[in-house]
Motif scaffolding. Structure first.
Motif, PDB file in Angstrom:
ATOM      1  N   ARG A 434       0.821  -1.224  -0.185  1.00  0.00           N
ATOM      2  CA  ARG A 434       0.105  -0.080  -0.100  1.00  0.00           C
ATOM      3  C   ARG A 434       0.950   1.146  -0.101  1.00  0.00           C
ATOM      4  NH1 ARG A 434      -3.831  -1.362   5.022  1.00  0.00           N
ATOM      5  NH2 ARG A 434      -1.799  -1.985   5.856  1.00  0.00           N
ATOM      6  N   GLY A 435       1.858   1.322   0.824  1.00  0.00           N
ATOM      7  CA  GLY A 435       2.697   2.464   0.851  1.00  0.00           C
ATOM      8  C   GLY A 435       3.545   2.598  -0.424  1.00  0.00           C
ATOM      9  N   ALA A 436       4.083   1.291  -0.955  1.00  0.00           N
ATOM     10  CA  ALA A 436       4.708   1.131  -2.318  1.00  0.00           C
ATOM     11  C   ALA A 436       3.980   1.883  -3.461  1.00  0.00           C
ATOM     12  CB  ALA A 436       5.180  -0.292  -2.552  1.00  0.00           C
ATOM     13  N   SER A 437       2.569   1.474  -3.297  1.00  0.00           N
ATOM     14  CA  SER A 437       1.739   2.123  -4.401  1.00  0.00           C
ATOM     15  C   SER A 437       1.484   3.538  -4.595  1.00  0.00           C
ATOM     16  CB  SER A 437       0.365   1.647  -4.003  1.00  0.00           C
ATOM     17  OG  SER A 437       0.042  -0.093  -4.184  1.00  0.00           O
ATOM     18  N   VAL A 438       1.470   4.025  -3.295  1.00  0.00           N
ATOM     19  CA  VAL A 438       1.545   5.677  -3.131  1.00  0.00           C
ATOM     20  C   VAL A 438       3.005   6.436  -3.708  1.00  0.00           C
ATOM     21  CG1 VAL A 438       1.737   7.678  -1.388  1.00  0.00           C
ATOM     22  CG2 VAL A 438       0.144   5.533  -1.283  1.00  0.00           C
ATOM     23  N   VAL A 439       4.071   5.447  -3.162  1.00  0.00           N
ATOM     24  CA  VAL A 439       5.435   5.912  -3.959  1.00  0.00           C
ATOM     25  C   VAL A 439       5.198   5.747  -5.282  1.00  0.00           C
ATOM     26  CG1 VAL A 439       7.732   5.583  -3.990  1.00  0.00           C
ATOM     27  CG2 VAL A 439       6.521   5.516  -1.656  1.00  0.00           C
ATOM     28  N   ARG A 450       6.488  -4.490  -5.915  1.00  0.00           N
ATOM     29  CA  ARG A 450       6.867  -5.181  -4.808  1.00  0.00           C
ATOM     30  C   ARG A 450       7.553  -3.992  -3.748  1.00  0.00           C
ATOM     31  NH1 ARG A 450      12.703  -7.516  -3.812  1.00  0.00           N
ATOM     32  NH2 ARG A 450      13.326  -6.639  -5.832  1.00  0.00           N
ATOM     33  N   ALA A 451       7.265  -4.709  -2.452  1.00  0.00           N
ATOM     34  CA  ALA A 451       7.767  -3.562  -1.442  1.00  0.00           C
ATOM     35  C   ALA A 451       8.601  -4.409  -0.445  1.00  0.00           C
ATOM     36  CB  ALA A 451       6.532  -3.128  -0.496  1.00  0.00           C
ATOM     37  N   TYR A 452       9.755  -3.744  -0.309  1.00  0.00           N
ATOM     38  CA  TYR A 452      10.792  -4.708   0.269  1.00  0.00           C
ATOM     39  C   TYR A 452      11.681  -3.913   1.277  1.00  0.00           C
ATOM     40  CZ  TYR A 452      14.140  -2.459  -3.035  1.00  0.00           C
ATOM     41  OH  TYR A 452      14.986  -1.547  -3.781  1.00  0.00           O
ATOM     42  N   ASP A 453      12.472  -4.594   2.100  1.00  0.00           N
ATOM     43  CA  ASP A 453      13.512  -3.813   3.011  1.00  0.00           C
ATOM     44  C   ASP A 453      14.630  -3.718   2.297  1.00  0.00           C
ATOM     45  OD1 ASP A 453      11.562  -4.042   5.119  1.00  0.00           O
ATOM     46  OD2 ASP A 453      12.480  -5.913   6.075  1.00  0.00           O
ATOM     47  N   ARG A 468       8.179   6.218  10.258  1.00  0.00           N
ATOM     48  CA  ARG A 468       7.087   5.519  10.172  1.00  0.00           C
ATOM     49  C   ARG A 468       6.210   5.814   9.046  1.00  0.00           C
ATOM     50  NH1 ARG A 468       2.225   4.773  14.639  1.00  0.00           N
ATOM     51  NH2 ARG A 468       1.704   6.862  13.439  1.00  0.00           N
ATOM     52  N   ALA A 469       5.603   5.076   8.030  1.00  0.00           N
ATOM     53  CA  ALA A 469       4.888   5.446   6.875  1.00  0.00           C
ATOM     54  C   ALA A 469       3.675   4.736   6.840  1.00  0.00           C
ATOM     55  CB  ALA A 469       5.695   5.865   5.641  1.00  0.00           C
ATOM     56  N   ARG A 470       2.524   4.682   7.361  1.00  0.00           N
ATOM     57  CA  ARG A 470       1.422   3.645   7.140  1.00  0.00           C
ATOM     58  C   ARG A 470       0.307   4.187   6.387  1.00  0.00           C
ATOM     59  NH1 ARG A 470       2.578   0.422  11.800  1.00  0.00           N
ATOM     60  NH2 ARG A 470       4.768   0.497  11.739  1.00  0.00           N
ATOM     61  N   CYS A 471       0.269   3.618   5.044  1.00  0.00           N
ATOM     62  CA  CYS A 471      -0.505   4.268   3.984  1.00  0.00           C
ATOM     63  C   CYS A 471      -1.741   3.423   3.719  1.00  0.00           C
ATOM     64  CB  CYS A 471       0.170   4.310   2.774  1.00  0.00           C
ATOM     65  SG  CYS A 471       1.593   5.385   2.713  1.00  0.00           S
ATOM     66  N   MET A 472      -2.974   4.146   3.366  1.00  0.00           N
ATOM     67  CA  MET A 472      -4.206   3.344   2.752  1.00  0.00           C
ATOM     68  C   MET A 472      -3.915   2.742   1.351  1.00  0.00           C
ATOM     69  SD  MET A 472      -6.102   3.259   5.247  1.00  0.00           S
ATOM     70  CE  MET A 472      -7.678   2.770   4.851  1.00  0.00           C
ATOM     71  N   GLY A 473      -3.070   3.445   0.718  1.00  0.00           N
ATOM     72  CA  GLY A 473      -2.960   3.054  -0.761  1.00  0.00           C
ATOM     73  C   GLY A 473      -3.603   3.861  -1.690  1.00  0.00           C
ATOM     74  N   SER A 474      -4.416   5.018  -1.301  1.00  0.00           N
ATOM     75  CA  SER A 474      -5.111   5.846  -2.207  1.00  0.00           C
ATOM     76  C   SER A 474      -4.562   7.374  -1.991  1.00  0.00           C
ATOM     77  CB  SER A 474      -6.548   5.732  -1.857  1.00  0.00           C
ATOM     78  OG  SER A 474      -6.737   6.059  -0.636  1.00  0.00           O
ATOM     79  N   VAL A 500       9.678  -1.503  -5.965  1.00  0.00           N
ATOM     80  CA  VAL A 500       9.636  -1.610  -7.441  1.00  0.00           C
ATOM     81  C   VAL A 500       8.637  -1.531  -7.973  1.00  0.00           C
ATOM     82  CG1 VAL A 500      10.351  -3.559  -9.079  1.00  0.00           C
ATOM     83  CG2 VAL A 500      11.612  -3.519  -6.895  1.00  0.00           C
ATOM     84  N   CYS A 501       8.602  -0.558  -9.104  1.00  0.00           N
ATOM     85  CA  CYS A 501       7.357  -0.220  -9.805  1.00  0.00           C
ATOM     86  C   CYS A 501       7.331  -0.748 -11.199  1.00  0.00           C
ATOM     87  CB  CYS A 501       7.110   1.296  -9.894  1.00  0.00           C
ATOM     88  SG  CYS A 501       7.636   2.334  -8.290  1.00  0.00           S
ATOM     89  N   SER A 502       6.167  -0.837 -11.792  1.00  0.00           N
ATOM     90  CA  SER A 502       5.868  -1.279 -13.144  1.00  0.00           C
ATOM     91  C   SER A 502       6.762  -0.692 -13.958  1.00  0.00           C
ATOM     92  CB  SER A 502       4.406  -1.487 -13.458  1.00  0.00           C
ATOM     93  OG  SER A 502       3.961  -0.296 -13.352  1.00  0.00           O
ATOM     94  N   GLY A 503       7.317   0.599 -13.812  1.00  0.00           N
ATOM     95  CA  GLY A 503       7.823   1.411 -14.814  1.00  0.00           C
ATOM     96  C   GLY A 503       9.296   1.336 -14.853  1.00  0.00           C
ATOM     97  N   SER A 504       9.959   0.009 -13.978  1.00  0.00           N
ATOM     98  CA  SER A 504      11.195  -0.074 -13.924  1.00  0.00           C
ATOM     99  C   SER A 504      11.614  -1.040 -15.152  1.00  0.00           C
ATOM    100  CB  SER A 504      11.523  -0.639 -12.638  1.00  0.00           C
ATOM    101  OG  SER A 504      11.020  -1.638 -12.196  1.00  0.00           O
ATOM    102  N   LEU A 505      11.254  -0.781 -16.239  1.00  0.00           N
ATOM    103  CA  LEU A 505      11.752  -1.450 -17.282  1.00  0.00           C
ATOM    104  C   LEU A 505      12.938  -0.992 -18.147  1.00  0.00           C
ATOM    105  CD1 LEU A 505       8.169  -2.579 -18.633  1.00  0.00           C
ATOM    106  CD2 LEU A 505       9.504  -4.068 -17.521  1.00  0.00           C
ATOM    107  N   ARG A 506      14.059  -1.671 -18.327  1.00  0.00           N
ATOM    108  CA  ARG A 506      15.088  -1.158 -19.116  1.00  0.00           C
ATOM    109  C   ARG A 506      15.939  -2.249 -19.749  1.00  0.00           C
ATOM    110  NH1 ARG A 506      19.140   0.282 -15.857  1.00  0.00           N
ATOM    111  NH2 ARG A 506      20.194   1.180 -17.600  1.00  0.00           N
TER     112      ARG A 506
END
Length: 897
Positions: A434-439, A450-453, A468-474, A500-506
Motif C-alpha cells: 500500500r505504501g509502495a503504491s503511493v510512492v 514489490r515492497a521490500y526492506d 513510520r509511513a502507514r498508508c491506505m494506498g489511495s 519496485v514499480c512497473s515502470g522500472s523496465l530497462r
C-alpha cells in the motif's frame, strides 16, 4: 638585450671574469646598451667547445653608473679565469616576459616556468633553495615543497643560494641540463598557496569544503561561507555554480584544523586565492560546511527548478540539445539541482533558444545516478542539433519531493523524501504494497510490484526524516499517509523502505566493447535477465539500438556470443516489426515464458559501437587517427600523458575509412574521446594525407611495452593489469574495456575478487584485497562496481557486478590486490578471458604407442600370475572376493578388478 656580457679592447672581444655578479652590474650594462633596466644577472657555464676567453677581471658597480667604464674595473688581462662560468645580463627590452607556476591550483603552486618571447622554458630539478627564490619572487612566501625535495645531493643544472631576489640571478650549468622528468619532478608549493576541494559527497562537485593553505588541509565553519564565496569555489573546481550550502557536517567531519581566517569573495573571482581574507569564527568539526555545485542549470523558467537546460563548458553557458534528452536524464538533473523529482521534459525549444550553439552531448542515464556526468556520455560524431531544439526540464521542487536511490532505474530503489530542504531516509517495520503504491503513483512509475526492506545508504550521511509511513494506498503523496517524523529510532527496530514499480523496465548491453554492443539484458521487476535467441533477428536488434540511442543494428548474434548471462531469461520468441520504441512493445512469449538456457542468450551490435586504437606505428602507442586531443587519446589508451601530432604519412593513408573530423575536446570530470564534440560520423572525413599521426609517451608501463620503449600493443577486450605496486603482481586493478583503461571500485571488494584477478594474471593466490586507493588513485572510467566474485571464476568478466561504467565511485575508492607471486619480476602481459577452445590433445608418437602396448602386456601378465597364486590358497581367494584383506602395493587395485 640579453646574453653573455662581452667587452672590447684594442679591437678584441672577451668575457668578464667576476667572482660576484649582481643586478647592480647587469643594470649598468643594460643602461649602457639602451635596453632598459636589468631583470636578471645569471652566471652561465658554457657547453664544451664554446669559446670563453676572459678579458676584464673583477668589475664592481653601484648600479647607478651610466656605463660600465664608470664602475670599479679590475685588471685587463687574458689570463685564465678561476671560475668556470661567464656572466649574463637579461634586460627589460630583451626576450624575458615572466616567471610563473603552471598546472597547479593557484598562482603559488605548480610547475615552474620562465616565459620568453620565443616560448616557454620549463625549469626542472629544482631543490629547496631554487624553489624558495621562485616563491619569493612571485610574492608567495617561502617554499614548502620543491620538485626534487628529498632526492639527495646531485649536481644541479640551476644553482641558487636561496637569497637571490630573482630566479634569473642563479647559476646555470648547461653541461648538466637534461630533459624534464615528469615522473620525478613534483610541483613547487609556496606558503601562500591556497586551493579548495570537496570531500565525502555523492559526486565530485558535492561534499565537505576543505581548503588547503600551504601544505595543510583544513575545513571551514558554516558561518564563514556565503553564496558569492561558494560560487567562486565551484568555479575554481570547474563545477559551475553553487546550488546550496550544507550545514551540520552532513558530509562527515574533517580531521585537520578548522580555519579561523575566512575568505570573502565578490563572486566574480576565478580562484579562492584572489578573494579578500578576514578573521573568521571559532568552530568545531561538527559545524564543518558542505557545498553542492552544478555545471548544469535551468534558465528562463518561472523558478530555478524549471527551464532550458544549459551546461557550462570552459566558462561559457550553452543550451543542451534535446534530441536524446529524456525523463531519466531529467530525473538526475533535478536531484543534482536539489529540485526534487523530474515531472516532465517539454519538447525542444519550450523555454527559448538561448542564443548560443547547442551542445550535442548525449546522456544515457538510468535515473538513479547522483550527477549527470556519472551517466555514460557520448558526443563524438553526434549529428548537428537543429537550431532551437534545446532541452527542457520541469522539476517538482523540494516540497514533498520523493526519489528512489541505489536502484536499477528511476522507478525502483530505496525511498528518500525531502523535508526542510534536505533529503532524508524513510524507515518502517511494516512496509507493504500500500505504501509502495503511493510512492510509485507519486513518481509517475506505474503500479507497485514489490515492497521490500532496502539496504541502508553506503555513502554520505542522510537523516531519518520519516520513522513510520502507514498508508491506505489511495493517497497521492507519501506525506499524506500516517507518518512519524521522529528521528531517533532504536537500532534494528526499523529498516529502510524500498519499492519496485512497473515502470522500472530497462534494457542494456553487457560484456561487449562499449555501451552499444554486448549481451542483451532486460530489467523486469527489479531484476536483470537475458533474452533467448529463438527467432532473434535484425528487426529485434533495431528496436534495442534505437531504445539505447545507439543508432541502428549492424548484427544480431545469438548463442551467447558475448558470454552466458545469469538470472532469469525474461523474453523468448520475440517478433518485432523494427519500428517499436521499446522491446516490450514487441510480441513475445510473455515475461519469463521460455524453453531456453543461457547458452542461447541474444546479443546486439549497434552502429554507434565505438572503440579506439592507434594504427600503423611500431607499437600501439604510435599511429594515425583523425584530428584529436592528444592528451585524452594517449591517456585513454594507457599510453602516457604526453602526445605529439606529427606530419608522418602512413603507407595506407587515404585508402581506408576515416570516421571523424574537427574534434574539439573539452575538460570534463571523466574525459575520453567519446566526450569530445566533432563533426558527424562520416566514413570519408579525410582527404588523402589529412589523417593525423600521433606518438604517445610518458606512460608508466603499458600493456605489452617493450622494455626499452614506451610503445605498446593494444590489449584485448577485458585485459587486466596491476599498477602502482612494487611489481606486476601487486597494485591497483585496472581493466581494458571499450578502448580505455579504467579501475574497479572497492565497494564489496574482498579476497574472493582478488583471487580471480591473481589467477587471471598468473600471479598465484591472493594475499590481500586492498581498498581506498591503497596503490594511489587511477584515472579514466571506474569500470566495475559491487563486484561479487565467488573466487572460482576464470576472469573478472565472469563475476556479478553493476553494469560496466555505471558505478557511483570516485578514484579514491579504487581497488587493489597483492598476490602470492608478488616479486620484483613482472608477470606475463595483461590477459583477457580467452574465448578460444582448449588445446587439442597432442597426437601419439610411435615410442609412446610402444610404451603403452608393453605396459598393457606387463599388466596382464601380473594379473594372471596373481590369479594363479590365489587359486592355490583358499584364504587368498576369500580375501580377494571380500575385498577386505591387507593392502599391499597393488592390494586395493587387485581387489577391485
Amino acid at each position: 638585450c640579453d646574453g653573455v656580457v662581452q667587452v672590447r679592447r684594442d679591437g678584441e672581444w672577451g668575457h668578464l671574469c667576476n667572482q660576484e655578479w649582481t643586478l647592480a652590474e647587469a643594470s649598468v650594462v643594460c643602461r649602457q646598451l639602451g635596453c632598459g633596466r636589468a631583470v636578471g644577472a645569471p652566471k652561465y657555464v658554457p657547453l664544451p667547445g664554446e669559446v670563453a676567453r676572459p678579458w676584464l677581471h673583477n668589475v664592481s658597480c653601484q648600479g647607478s653608473e651610466s656605463s660600465l667604464w664608470e664602475c670599479s674595473l679590475g685588471a685587463w688581462s687574458q689570463s685564465a679565469c678561476p671560475h668556470e662560468w661567464v656572466v649574463v645580463a637579461l634586460c627589460a627590452n630583451g626576450t624575458f616576459r615572466e616567471v610563473r607556476l603552471v598546472k597547479g591550483h593557484s598562482p603559488c603552486a605548480g610547475l615552474p616556468e620562465i616565459r620568453n618571447v620565443n616560448g616557454v622554458d620549463r625549469l626542472c630539478g629544482l631543490h629547496l633553495e631554487e624553489a624558495t627564490v621562485f616563491c619569493q619572487e612571485l610574492g608567495c612566501g617561502p617554499a614548502l615543497q620543491a620538485p626534487r625535495q628529498g632526492v639527495g645531493i646531485i649536481r644541479k643544472y640551476m644553482v641558487c643560494r636561496g637569497t637571490e631576489p630573482t630566479i634569473r640571478n642563479c647559476r646555470l650549468n648547461n653541461n648538466l641540463r637534461s630533459g624534464c622528468d615528469l615522473q620525478l619532478d613534483a610541483e613547487v608549493i609556496c606558503s601562500g598557496h591556497m586551493e579548495a576541494r570537496l570531500v565525502g559527497g555523492e559526486h565530485p562537485c558535492a561534499g565537505r569544503l576543505e581548503v588547503r593553505r600551504g601544505l595543510s588541509w583544513g575545513t571551514v565553519c558554516h558561518m564563514d561561507l556565503d553564496l558569492p564565496t561558494a560560487h567562486v569555489v565551484c568555479r575554481e573546481l570547474q563545477c559551475g555554480l553553487a546550488v546550496s550550502t550544507v550545514q551540520g557536517a552532513l558530509f562527515g567531519q574533517g580531521s585537520g584544523p578548522v580555519w579561523t581566517e575566512a575568505s570573502r569573495c565578490a563572486g566574480n573571482e576565478s580562484l579562492l586565492f584572489h578573494c579578500q581574507r578576514e578573521p573568521g569564527h571559532q568552530c568545531t568539526h561538527d559545524q564543518d560546511v558542505g557545498l553542492r555545485c552544478s555545471e548544469f542549470r535551468l534558465v528562463n523558467g518561472s523558478s530555478s527548478c524549471e527551464g532550458r537546460v544549459e551546461l557550462q563548458v570552459q566558462g561559457s553557458w550553452a543550451p543542451l540539445c534535446a534530441t536524446h534528452w529524456d525523463l531519466e536524464d531529467a530525473t538526475v538533473l533535478c536531484h543534482q539541482l536539489n529540485c526534487g523529482r523530474a515531472v516532465a521534459t517539454p519538447p525542444g525549444g519550450h523555454f527559448g533558444e538561448g542564443g548560443a550553439p547547442l551542445w550535442p552531448d548525449v546522456f544515457h542515464c538510468v535515473g538513479t545516478e547522483p550527477y549527470l556526468w556519472n551517466c555514460p556520455v557520448s558526443t563524438l560524431g553526434a549529428q548537428v542539433c537543429a537550431p532551437g531544439n534545446s532541452a527542457s526540464a520541469l522539476c517538482s521542487g523540494l516540497l514533498d519531493a520523493l526519489r528512489l536511490s541505489d536502484g536499477q532505474s528511476r522507478c525502483d530503489g530505496r525511498v528518500e523524501v525531502a523535508l526542510d530542504g534536505a533529503w532524508g531516509r524513510v524507515l518502517d517495520d511494516a512496509w507493504d504494497l500500500r505504501g509502495a503504491s503511493v510512492v510509485c503513483r507519486q513518481l509517475g512509475c506505474g503500479r507497485a510490484e514489490r515492497a521490500y526492506d532496502a539496504p541502508a545508504p553506503v555513502r554520505g550521511v542522510l537523516r531519518v526524516w520519516l520513522s513510520r509511513a502507514r498508508c491506505m494506498g489511495s493517497e497521492t503523496r507519501l506525506t499524506q499517509c500516517n507518518v512519524s517524523t521522529f528521528q531517533l529510532v532504536p537500532a534494528g527496530a526499523s529498516r529502510d523502505v524500498g519499492v519496485v514499480c512497473s515502470g522500472s523496465l530497462r534494457v542494456r548491453l553487457s560484456a561487449g566493447p562499449g555501451r552499444c554492443a554486448g549481451r542483451l539484458e532486460v530489467l523486469h521487476g527489479g531484476e536483470w535477465g537475458t533474452v533467448c535467441d529463438d527467432s532473434w533477428d535484425l528487426q529485434d536488434a533495431h528496436v534495442v539500438c534505437r531504445q539505447l540511442g545507439c543508432g541502428h543494428a549492424l548484427s544480431a548474434p545469438g548463442s551467447a556470443h558475448f558470454g552466458a548471462g545469469a538470472g532469469p531469461i525474461w523474453m523468448d520468441e520475440l517478433a518485432c516489426m523494427g519500428d517499436e520504441s521499446a522491446l516490450w512493445q514487441c510480441p513475445s512469449g510473455g515475461w519469463g515464458q521460455h524453453d531456453c538456457g543461457h547458452k542461447e542468450d541474444a546479443g546486439v551490435f549497434c552502429s554507434e559501437s565505438v572503440a579506439l586504437r592507434l594504427q600503423g606505428g611500431p607499437g600501439g602507442c604510435a599511429g594515425w587517427l583523425d584530428d584529436i586531443s592528444l592528451t585524452i587519446i594517449c591517456q585513454q589508451l594507457g599510453c602516457g600523458d604526453l602526445g605529439w601530432l606529427e606530419n608522418k604519412p602512413f603507407p595506407g593513408a587515404g585508402s581506408s575509412t576515416s570516421w571523424v573530423d574537427n574534434v574539439q575536446c573539452r575538460r570534463l570530470h571523466s574525459s575520453t574521446l567519446w566526450h569530445c564534440p566533432s563533426a558527424p560520423w562520416d566514413p570519408h572525413s579525410c582527404a588523402l594525407g589529412e589523417e593525423a599521426w600521433i606518438t604517445c609517451a610518458g606512460g608508466h608501463g603499458c600493456a605489452g611495452c617493450p622494455s626499452d620503449s614506451n610503445l605498446c600493443t593494444i590489449p584485448e577486450e577485458g585485459a587486466v593489469r596491476l599498477r602502482g605496486g612494487e611489481d606486476g603482481c601487486s597494485g591497483r586493478v585496472e581493466l581494458w574495456h571499450g578502448g580505455s583503461w579504467g579501475t574497479v571500485c572497492d565497494d564489496s571488494w574482498d579476497l574472493a575478487d582478488a583471487e580471480v584477478v591473481c589467477r587471471q594474471l598468473g600471479c598465484g593466490r591472493a594475499v590481500d584485497a586492498l581498498r581506498g586507493a591503497a596503490f594511489g588513485p587511477g584515472s579514466g572510467p571506474v569500470w566495475l562496481d559491487e563486484v561479487g566474485c565467488r573466487g572460482s571464476e576464470a576472469s573478472l568478466w565472469g563475476c556479478p557486478a553493476e553494469p560496466w561504467g555505471r558505478g557511483d565511485c570516485e578514484h579514491k575508492e579504487d581497488a587493489g590486490v597483492r598476490c602470492s607471486a608478488s616479486t620484483q619480476e613482472a608477470p606475463p602481459a595483461p590477459t583477457a578471458p580467452s574465448l578460444a577452445p582448449p588445446p587439442a590433445a597432442e597426437a601419439w608418437t610411435l615410442p609412446g604407442i610402444a610404451c603403452l602396448v608393453l605396459g598393457c602386456v606387463l599388466g596382464l601378465v601380473l594379473v594372471v600370475l596373481g590369479v594363479q597364486r590365489c587359486h592355490s590358497s583358499a584364504a587368498c581367494m576369500g580375501r580377494w572376493m571380500s575385498g577386505h584383506g591387507e593392502q599391499g602395493p597393488w592390494g586395493r587395485s587387485l581387489g577391485q578388478l
